[in-house]
Design a protein around this motif. Structure first.
Motif, PDB file in Angstrom:
ATOM      1  N   MET A 166       0.831  -1.195   0.000  1.00 58.45           N
ATOM      2  CA  MET A 166       0.000   0.000   0.000  1.00 58.45           C
ATOM      3  C   MET A 166       0.870   1.251   0.000  1.00 58.45           C
ATOM      4  SD  MET A 166      -3.129  -0.798   2.643  1.00 58.45           S
ATOM      5  CE  MET A 166      -2.009  -1.058   4.016  1.00 58.45           C
ATOM      6  N   ARG A 167       0.342   2.298  -0.581  1.00 56.68           N
ATOM      7  CA  ARG A 167       1.012   3.585  -0.497  1.00 56.68           C
ATOM      8  C   ARG A 167       0.868   4.144   0.908  1.00 56.68           C
ATOM      9  NH1 ARG A 167      -2.116   4.239  -5.086  1.00 56.68           N
ATOM     10  NH2 ARG A 167      -3.382   5.793  -3.982  1.00 56.68           N
ATOM     11  N   MET A 168       1.705   5.117   1.248  1.00 55.38           N
ATOM     12  CA  MET A 168       1.695   5.670   2.599  1.00 55.38           C
ATOM     13  C   MET A 168       0.328   6.251   2.950  1.00 55.38           C
ATOM     14  SD  MET A 168       4.266   8.455   4.348  1.00 55.38           S
ATOM     15  CE  MET A 168       5.649   7.332   4.075  1.00 55.38           C
ATOM     16  N   ALA A 169      -0.291   6.955   2.004  1.00 57.03           N
ATOM     17  CA  ALA A 169      -1.611   7.539   2.267  1.00 57.03           C
ATOM     18  C   ALA A 169      -2.648   6.455   2.526  1.00 57.03           C
ATOM     19  CB  ALA A 169      -2.043   8.416   1.097  1.00 57.03           C
ATOM     20  N   GLN A 170      -2.578   5.338   1.773  1.00 61.31           N
ATOM     21  CA  GLN A 170      -3.516   4.242   1.979  1.00 61.31           C
ATOM     22  C   GLN A 170      -3.294   3.590   3.345  1.00 61.31           C
ATOM     23  OE1 GLN A 170      -2.440   2.067  -1.608  1.00 61.31           O
ATOM     24  NE2 GLN A 170      -4.402   2.584  -2.545  1.00 61.31           N
ATOM     25  N   MET A 171      -2.033   3.442   3.744  1.00 61.47           N
ATOM     26  CA  MET A 171      -1.733   2.877   5.053  1.00 61.47           C
ATOM     27  C   MET A 171      -2.297   3.761   6.161  1.00 61.47           C
ATOM     28  SD  MET A 171       2.208   1.607   4.475  1.00 61.47           S
ATOM     29  CE  MET A 171       2.401   1.186   6.206  1.00 61.47           C
ATOM     30  N   ALA A 172      -2.170   5.075   5.997  1.00 62.15           N
ATOM     31  CA  ALA A 172      -2.698   5.993   7.001  1.00 62.15           C
ATOM     32  C   ALA A 172      -4.216   5.916   7.077  1.00 62.15           C
ATOM     33  CB  ALA A 172      -2.256   7.419   6.679  1.00 62.15           C
ATOM     34  N   GLN A 173      -4.873   5.819   5.911  1.00 57.66           N
ATOM     35  CA  GLN A 173      -6.331   5.717   5.900  1.00 57.66           C
ATOM     36  C   GLN A 173      -6.795   4.415   6.551  1.00 57.66           C
ATOM     37  OE1 GLN A 173      -6.716   6.578   1.545  1.00 57.66           O
ATOM     38  NE2 GLN A 173      -8.360   7.944   2.208  1.00 57.66           N
ATOM     39  N   LEU A 174      -6.128   3.318   6.229  1.00 58.13           N
ATOM     40  CA  LEU A 174      -6.491   2.037   6.823  1.00 58.13           C
ATOM     41  C   LEU A 174      -6.273   2.073   8.331  1.00 58.13           C
ATOM     42  CD1 LEU A 174      -7.357  -0.912   6.620  1.00 58.13           C
ATOM     43  CD2 LEU A 174      -4.979  -1.505   6.109  1.00 58.13           C
ATOM     44  N   SER A 175      -5.174   2.710   8.766  1.00 57.15           N
ATOM     45  CA  SER A 175      -4.903   2.836  10.186  1.00 57.15           C
ATOM     46  C   SER A 175      -6.016   3.609  10.885  1.00 57.15           C
ATOM     47  CB  SER A 175      -3.554   3.532  10.402  1.00 57.15           C
ATOM     48  OG  SER A 175      -3.304   3.727  11.780  1.00 57.15           O
ATOM     49  N   ASP A 176      -6.511   4.667  10.254  1.00 57.12           N
ATOM     50  CA  ASP A 176      -7.599   5.449  10.842  1.00 57.12           C
ATOM     51  C   ASP A 176      -8.871   4.610  10.983  1.00 57.12           C
ATOM     52  OD1 ASP A 176      -6.027   7.675  11.079  1.00 57.12           O
ATOM     53  OD2 ASP A 176      -6.807   8.676   9.280  1.00 57.12           O
ATOM     54  N   VAL A 177      -9.205   3.850   9.950  1.00 58.32           N
ATOM     55  CA  VAL A 177     -10.414   3.023   9.991  1.00 58.32           C
ATOM     56  C   VAL A 177     -10.316   1.986  11.106  1.00 58.32           C
ATOM     57  CG1 VAL A 177     -11.760   1.301   8.738  1.00 58.32           C
ATOM     58  CG2 VAL A 177     -11.000   3.368   7.561  1.00 58.32           C
ATOM     59  N   LEU A 178      -9.174   1.291  11.200  1.00 55.96           N
ATOM     60  CA  LEU A 178      -9.004   0.268  12.223  1.00 55.96           C
ATOM     61  C   LEU A 178      -8.982   0.887  13.619  1.00 55.96           C
ATOM     62  CD1 LEU A 178      -6.346  -2.064  10.539  1.00 55.96           C
ATOM     63  CD2 LEU A 178      -8.831  -2.368  10.674  1.00 55.96           C
ATOM     64  N   ALA A 179      -8.396   2.078  13.756  1.00 59.94           N
ATOM     65  CA  ALA A 179      -8.382   2.749  15.055  1.00 59.94           C
ATOM     66  C   ALA A 179      -9.795   3.135  15.481  1.00 59.94           C
ATOM     67  CB  ALA A 179      -7.494   3.999  14.983  1.00 59.94           C
ATOM     68  N   TYR A 180     -10.615   3.554  14.526  1.00 62.26           N
ATOM     69  CA  TYR A 180     -12.012   3.893  14.818  1.00 62.26           C
ATOM     70  C   TYR A 180     -12.772   2.664  15.310  1.00 62.26           C
ATOM     71  CZ  TYR A 180     -16.967   4.642  13.809  1.00 62.26           C
ATOM     72  OH  TYR A 180     -18.336   4.692  13.887  1.00 62.26           O
ATOM     73  N   ILE A 181     -12.604   1.550  14.602  1.00 64.17           N
ATOM     74  CA  ILE A 181     -13.284   0.314  14.998  1.00 64.17           C
ATOM     75  C   ILE A 181     -12.810  -0.138  16.379  1.00 64.17           C
ATOM     76  CG2 ILE A 181     -13.617  -2.122  14.413  1.00 64.17           C
ATOM     77  CD1 ILE A 181     -13.282  -1.271  11.458  1.00 64.17           C
ATOM     78  N   HIS A 182     -11.508  -0.087  16.596  1.00 64.37           N
ATOM     79  CA  HIS A 182     -10.941  -0.502  17.881  1.00 64.37           C
ATOM     80  C   HIS A 182     -11.490   0.367  19.016  1.00 64.37           C
ATOM     81  CE1 HIS A 182      -7.908  -0.588  21.121  1.00 64.37           C
ATOM     82  NE2 HIS A 182      -7.748  -1.853  20.754  1.00 64.37           N
ATOM     83  N   ASP A 183     -11.593   1.665  18.793  1.00 67.20           N
ATOM     84  CA  ASP A 183     -12.082   2.573  19.818  1.00 67.20           C
ATOM     85  C   ASP A 183     -13.535   2.272  20.171  1.00 67.20           C
ATOM     86  OD1 ASP A 183     -11.790   5.131  21.422  1.00 67.20           O
ATOM     87  OD2 ASP A 183     -13.438   5.689  20.093  1.00 67.20           O
ATOM     88  N   GLN A 184     -14.356   2.030  19.153  1.00 66.83           N
ATOM     89  CA  GLN A 184     -15.771   1.741  19.398  1.00 66.83           C
ATOM     90  C   GLN A 184     -15.947   0.419  20.142  1.00 66.83           C
ATOM     91  OE1 GLN A 184     -18.507   3.872  18.501  1.00 66.83           O
ATOM     92  NE2 GLN A 184     -16.741   5.238  18.349  1.00 66.83           N
ATOM     93  N   LEU A 185     -15.214  -0.606  19.728  1.00 65.16           N
ATOM     94  CA  LEU A 185     -15.322  -1.900  20.389  1.00 65.16           C
ATOM     95  C   LEU A 185     -14.805  -1.843  21.820  1.00 65.16           C
ATOM     96  CD1 LEU A 185     -14.248  -4.340  17.515  1.00 65.16           C
ATOM     97  CD2 LEU A 185     -16.550  -3.931  18.396  1.00 65.16           C
ATOM     98  N   ALA A 186     -13.746  -1.057  22.055  1.00 67.27           N
ATOM     99  CA  ALA A 186     -13.212  -0.913  23.407  1.00 67.27           C
ATOM    100  C   ALA A 186     -14.245  -0.270  24.325  1.00 67.27           C
ATOM    101  CB  ALA A 186     -11.927  -0.089  23.383  1.00 67.27           C
TER     102      ALA A 186
END
Length: 232
Positions: A166-186
């Motif tokens: 993945m490109r750096m921008a795609q990695m950052a976007q994916l990181s944001d999505v996973l962080a959002y999911i992790h925060d909600q589940l926590a």
């Protein structure tokens, strides 16, 4: 070009084994498909299975009745040996007996111990999850208490790997999505309260927390739709 094996467990073609199929493979009601299923619930061209970057990808071709993988409706899926594909009245199994058995010996799936690859279908094992009665049992994400849920895990071999290259921008976007999911589940996990009555192992949560979980599920559904049907 990859070669795959598909076994038919249920349906009009039950017992048939299609071995060494060269990708891409199409499955549907028409004769022009690689695998023809004689079933009016199956679309003319229902699914396509192709190889991309060393992975085997199944895509639902906007079929009328949809495709389920291990009991879950799916539009796109990276297939793993042992996956069960529900298409119309047919239940198909991805992989040969030897491939599925090899997956079993890796410790990520329970299956037969026979090393033979005679093409004979092997009965799949379903994972049964018990849901104790209660207000909002965590094991049942439909919101309706139930005694047993025999639906199979969507990923019986374990979590899927992250995409690579993945490109750096795609990695950052994916990181944001996973962080959002992790925060909600926590948050939901912190709000869930254990019911200390005997040894039932029951967990409950208030209605607002449950609704938060359902909103997360809806957001994930929207993400999946955007991925499989991007705006033009």
């Amino acid at each position: 070009m990859a070669r795959i094996t598909i076994q038919v467990l249920e349906g009009f073609e039950r017992g048939r084994v299609y071995t060494e199929l060269a990708t891409p493979v199409t499955i549907g009601r028409e004769e022009d498909n690689t695998i023809q299923l004689n079933d009016e619930r199956v679309s003319r061209f229902h699914v396509k299975i192709q190889e991309d970057g060393g992975r085997i990808i199944l895509t639902d071709l906007e079929s009328t009745n949809g495709t389920r993988i291990n009991g879950h409706p799916m539009q796109v899926r990276v297939l793993q040996h042992g996956d069960q594909m529900s298409i119309g009245r047919s239940l198909l199994w991805y992989g040969s007996a030897k491939e599925i058995d090899a997956q079993s010996r890796d410790g990520s799936r329970t299956g037969p111990d026979d090393d033979s690859d005679d093409g004979a279908p092997v009965a799949p094992e379903l994972r049964t999850v018990s849901s104790p009665p209660g207000e909002f049992p965590l094991e049942n994400f439909s919101g309706e208490p139930s005694g047993q849920d025999s639906r199979q895990d969507l990923f019986p071999q374990g979590p899927p790997p992250l995409p690579v290259d993945m490109r750096m921008a795609q990695m950052a976007q994916l990181s944001d999505v996973l962080a959002y999911i992790h925060d909600q589940l926590a948050f939901v996990a912190e709000q869930a309260a254990e019911v200390r009555q005997g040894s039932s192992g029951e967990m409950r949560m208030d209605r607002l927390t449950w609704q938060r979980m359902l909103r997360l599920e809806m957001q994930l559904a929207a993400y999946l739709r955007q991925i499989t049907d991007p705006p033009t």
